[in-house]
Motif scaffolding. Structure first.
Motif, PDB file in Angstrom:
ATOM      1  N   CYS A   1     136.409  91.590  -0.749  1.00 33.18           N
ATOM      2  CA  CYS A   1     135.987  92.866  -0.177  1.00 33.18           C
ATOM      3  C   CYS A   1     135.236  92.655   1.127  1.00 33.18           C
ATOM      4  O   CYS A   1     134.800  91.546   1.449  1.00 33.18           O
ATOM      5  CB  CYS A   1     135.106  93.631  -1.163  1.00 33.18           C
ATOM      6  SG  CYS A   1     133.523  92.822  -1.538  1.00 33.18           S
ATOM      7  N   SER A   2     135.078  93.728   1.867  1.00 30.18           N
ATOM      8  CA  SER A   2     134.216  93.741   3.050  1.00 30.18           C
ATOM      9  C   SER A   2     133.256  94.910   2.923  1.00 30.18           C
ATOM     10  O   SER A   2     133.372  95.730   2.000  1.00 30.18           O
ATOM     11  CB  SER A   2     135.046  93.848   4.333  1.00 30.18           C
ATOM     12  OG  SER A   2     135.678  95.113   4.410  1.00 30.18           O
ATOM     13  N   LEU A   3     132.335  95.025   3.856  1.00 33.52           N
ATOM     14  CA  LEU A   3     131.303  96.065   3.748  1.00 33.52           C
ATOM     15  C   LEU A   3     131.846  97.462   4.003  1.00 33.52           C
ATOM     16  O   LEU A   3     131.234  98.446   3.579  1.00 33.52           O
ATOM     17  CB  LEU A   3     130.153  95.760   4.701  1.00 33.52           C
ATOM     18  CG  LEU A   3     129.277  94.563   4.316  1.00 33.52           C
ATOM     19  CD1 LEU A   3     128.243  94.273   5.398  1.00 33.52           C
ATOM     20  CD2 LEU A   3     128.594  94.809   2.970  1.00 33.52           C
ATOM     21  N   ASP A   4     132.976  97.544   4.697  1.00 34.62           N
ATOM     22  CA  ASP A   4     133.562  98.864   4.948  1.00 34.62           C
ATOM     23  C   ASP A   4     135.016  98.970   4.495  1.00 34.62           C
ATOM     24  O   ASP A   4     135.669  99.997   4.735  1.00 34.62           O
ATOM     25  CB  ASP A   4     133.455  99.221   6.431  1.00 34.62           C
ATOM     26  CG  ASP A   4     134.176  98.225   7.336  1.00 34.62           C
ATOM     27  OD1 ASP A   4     134.803  97.287   6.803  1.00 34.62           O
ATOM     28  OD2 ASP A   4     134.101  98.380   8.571  1.00 34.62           O
ATOM     29  N   GLY A   5     135.501  97.924   3.835  1.00 34.39           N
ATOM     30  CA  GLY A   5     136.893  97.937   3.410  1.00 34.39           C
ATOM     31  C   GLY A   5     137.870  97.579   4.500  1.00 34.39           C
ATOM     32  O   GLY A   5     139.076  97.488   4.265  1.00 34.39           O
TER      33      GLY A   5
ATOM     34  N   GLY B   1     136.526  97.572  -0.669  1.00 35.48           N
ATOM     35  CA  GLY B   1     135.311  97.838   0.076  1.00 35.48           C
ATOM     36  C   GLY B   1     134.077  97.487  -0.731  1.00 35.48           C
ATOM     37  O   GLY B   1     134.158  96.778  -1.747  1.00 35.48           O
ATOM     38  N   PRO B   2     132.916  97.996  -0.327  1.00 35.37           N
ATOM     39  CA  PRO B   2     131.662  97.604  -0.973  1.00 35.37           C
ATOM     40  C   PRO B   2     131.545  98.028  -2.425  1.00 35.37           C
ATOM     41  O   PRO B   2     130.702  97.510  -3.157  1.00 35.37           O
ATOM     42  CB  PRO B   2     130.595  98.305  -0.104  1.00 35.37           C
ATOM     43  CG  PRO B   2     131.330  99.450   0.536  1.00 35.37           C
ATOM     44  CD  PRO B   2     132.713  98.944   0.777  1.00 35.37           C
TER      45      PRO B   2
ATOM     46  N   GLU C   1     122.344  98.119   1.562  1.00 32.46           N
ATOM     47  CA  GLU C   1     122.737  99.227   0.698  1.00 32.46           C
ATOM     48  C   GLU C   1     123.815  98.780  -0.309  1.00 32.46           C
ATOM     49  O   GLU C   1     123.787  99.178  -1.472  1.00 32.46           O
ATOM     50  CB  GLU C   1     123.270 100.381   1.547  1.00 32.46           C
ATOM     51  CG  GLU C   1     122.224 101.064   2.412  1.00 32.46           C
ATOM     52  CD  GLU C   1     121.914 100.299   3.695  1.00 32.46           C
ATOM     53  OE1 GLU C   1     121.028 100.744   4.435  1.00 32.46           O
ATOM     54  OE2 GLU C   1     122.558  99.243   3.938  1.00 32.46           O
ATOM     55  N   ALA C   2     124.733  97.945   0.141  1.00 34.31           N
ATOM     56  CA  ALA C   2     125.782  97.459  -0.750  1.00 34.31           C
ATOM     57  C   ALA C   2     125.201  96.578  -1.846  1.00 34.31           C
ATOM     58  O   ALA C   2     125.585  96.684  -3.022  1.00 34.31           O
ATOM     59  CB  ALA C   2     126.843  96.702   0.050  1.00 34.31           C
TER      60      ALA C   2
END
Length: 326
Positions: A44-48, A64-65, A97-98
């Motif tokens: 995953c990544s922090l924003d997809g 995403g997150p 936040e994630a």
């Protein structure tokens, strides 16, 4: 059937490609007898969205997150050490936040320079941690609340685990497989991936290994012989004879090649063999002690408690339970 252990691998910008692929490669090799997977791995990544990787290419991820909240284990893959996190303490937008969505019981793992991410979030305060030996001084100066160990492959602090350079990511993943499902499964994974089945976390990160002279076989043959005869009394002179070296030359060469003394290495192999027998057989503690060369059940109990803090019966029960639910 028991659900697969869920692993989310977080790819941040400037992720190192090799380490990003390690969790999927190692964990996906852990299969049950019916060939179903013991782990469900999601990158995953922090924003997809896509992230830049080392090697001059971009990685497109499928998640995403939200994967962090889903996971039983969260792995933060290595980032370039000259990037903003390591250099100027700039966390990516949305990272805190994630991470706040990660369940309290979930494990959190960092590879190499990703220890700086966990450190910035305060997750390593008051704990022992490691990173690549080139970066350990920087990590310690920047985060004095962390006990940085520069000489180990990985550190297991229970919920939080950190590892050193690239190859240590493999060692830490195998360590997690071993914790979750025992030595038999971890060894099978290592065989499928053609990697060493076990390097303990306390092994030195950086060992000078001089190139052997022509026709110089080193100590590898002696080590292989010892592993095949752990039930026997073995001393340094026995090992040196197998390598056709003097005791002094053998001891020096052994340390150059392994980073530890012959007797420390031998004792570690005996304990590891005893652990395997506890997990994979119904032999009694006394029988296992004899087969591993530890002598008596009392000696085995002392060694296992010193290494793991548990008795042989408790160790066997834990891994039998893990195997039954895995």
């Amino acid at each position: 059937m028991t659900a697969a252990h869920r692993v989310a691998v977080l790819a941040l910008d400037h992720v190192m490609a090799f380490e990003l692929g390690v969790p999927d490669r190692i964990f996906k090799a852990a299969v049950r007898d019916d060939l179903t997977h013991r782990y469900d791995v999601r990158v995953c990544s922090l924003d997809g969205g896509p992230v830049r990787a080392s090697g001059g290419f971009t990685v497109t991820v499928d998640h995403g997150p939200e994967a962090l909240a889903w996971a039983d284990t969260v792995v933060v893959a290595t980032i370039q050490p000259d990037g903003p996190v390591c250099d100027v303490r700039e966390l990516p937008e949305g990272l805190a936040e994630a991470f706040a969505t990660i369940r309290p019981e979930a494990r959190i793992v960092s590879f190499c320079s990703a220890a700086f991410v966990l450190a910035e979030l305060g997750l390593l305060d008051g704990k022992t941690a490691t990173t690549h030996w080139v970066l350990t001084d920087r990590l310690q100066r920047r985060f004095p609340k962390i006990r940085v160990d520069p000489d180990v492959l990985f550190v297991d602090e229970g919920r939080i685990l950190t590892s050193a350079g690239a190859g240590a990511a493999v060692d830490l993943c195998l360590h997690l497989v071993r914790l979750d499902y025992g030595a038999r499964v971890a060894n099978a994974v290592a065989r499928r991936c053609v990697v060493p089945p076990w390097r303990e976390g306390g092994q030195a990160q950086f060992i000078e290994r001089p190139v052997p002279e022509e026709r110089d076989a080193g100590t590898a043959g002696a080590r292989a012989w010892a592993l095949a005869h752990l039930d026997r009394p073995i001393g340094i002179d026995d090992l040196a004879a197998q390598a056709a070296m003097s005791r002094r030359s053998f001891t020096r060469r052994f340390r150059d090649e392994t980073g530890e003394s012959p007797l420390h290495w031998l004792n570690r192999q005996r304990v590891e063999h005893a652990r395997h027998l506890l997990e994979a057989t119904d032999l009694t503690v006394d029988q296992i002690a004899r087969r591993s060369g530890l002598g008596t059940g009392v000696s085995l109990r002392q060694h296992l408690r010193a290494v793991l803090g548990v008795s042989p019966s408790a160790y066997r029960r834990t891994f039998r339970e893990n195997a039954a639910t895995g």
